[in-house]
Design a protein around this motif. Sequence first.
Motif, short mmCIF file in Angstrom:
data_model
loop_
_atom_site.label_atom_id
_atom_site.label_comp_id
_atom_site.label_asym_id
_atom_site.label_seq_id
_atom_site.Cartn_x
_atom_site.Cartn_y
_atom_site.Cartn_z
N LYS A 174 48.34 17.67 24.30
CA LYS A 174 48.31 17.05 25.62
C LYS A 174 49.54 17.45 26.42
N ASP A 175 49.63 16.95 27.65
CA ASP A 175 50.70 17.38 28.55
C ASP A 175 52.10 17.12 27.98
N GLU A 204 44.89 20.35 26.54
CA GLU A 204 44.57 19.70 27.81
C GLU A 204 45.24 20.44 28.96
N ASP A 206 45.34 20.36 33.51
CA ASP A 206 44.89 19.61 34.69
C ASP A 206 44.90 20.46 35.96
N THR A 207 45.16 21.77 35.81
CA THR A 207 45.08 22.69 36.96
C THR A 207 44.46 24.00 36.50
N GLN A 210 47.14 26.25 34.90
CA GLN A 210 47.36 25.97 33.48
C GLN A 210 46.25 26.57 32.63
N LEU A 225 39.58 19.65 30.24
CA LEU A 225 39.79 19.74 31.68
C LEU A 225 39.95 18.32 32.21
N ASP A 226 41.18 17.93 32.47
CA ASP A 226 41.50 16.53 32.71
C ASP A 226 41.56 16.19 34.20
N ASN A 227 40.78 15.17 34.58
CA ASN A 227 40.83 14.62 35.94
C ASN A 227 40.60 15.67 37.03
N MET A 228 39.68 16.59 36.77
CA MET A 228 39.33 17.59 37.78
C MET A 228 38.07 17.16 38.50
N GLY A 250 38.49 11.99 32.07
CA GLY A 250 39.26 11.32 33.10
C GLY A 250 38.41 10.70 34.19
#
Length: 288
Positions: A174-175, A204, A206-207, A210, A225-228, A250
Amino acid sequence: MTPLAPNAFLSPLIVEDAVRRALDEDLGRAGDITSIATIPAGAAARAVFVARKPGVVAGLPLADAAFRLIDPAVRFTAHVADGRRIAPGDVLATVEGPARAVLSGERVALNFLGHLSGIATATAAYADRIKHTKARITCTRKTTPGLRALEKYAVKCGGGSNHRYGLDDAVLIKDNHIAVAGGVAAVLGRARAAVGHLVRIEIEVDTLDQLAEVLAAGGADVVLLDNMPPAVLRQAVELVAGKLVTEASGGINLDTVAAVAETGVDYISSGALTHSVTTLDIGLDIEM
């Protein structure tokens, strides 16, 4: 043991351990003093588990064990299997035997059955929304402490997929791992060098930048793919181009899950399947 859902495994050792702990909590040191005081020792009872609301049933083996561990003379007969869709008024199981044991096991049996059926029902609702796509709905580690294996079993009863069971069966970077390890390439290199060839590595992002780093570095099997938003998810799936398994996560809910699935991701994970469900209303009615 009462039949499990098709294509789902639940260890009888886990069932017995969970039910014993629940019975110990409920019966305490003196037992069910109400039933002991009011019900003659030789009295018998017959009762049925009845669905009050529509849903998907899960947890019948635990309901069975709740009576069997109090008194092996109690007979529990399931009329449906876990994973079955049920309607109000459906009889799920019959329990017969010593009345004190039937009454003493009632609450533990209903607690497990209602809770796990609630998870199965919620999972089925998500699965129904995305059945026109290739995506699968999957759970997370946001589970009730001590009940993870049971709750993940209930997710499978509802037609979902299981994510990792714990920190020890898959790598999920994770981040915060990326930040401490010194970047995407560094963290993936260390992970791949440390784990066995059968252990999957998920990372993980989120852009899209990345994601490009992950693809350039190599070493991952799955990308989270988090919170996209859906438009960005669609671009991410195109960038991956089948080289990695894709998982979206997310803020997933019943209103958004279809749009997420339609982006082409392989899996959609949601903690709501286990941490925010409503217990399915199931009753135990005495027939005597």
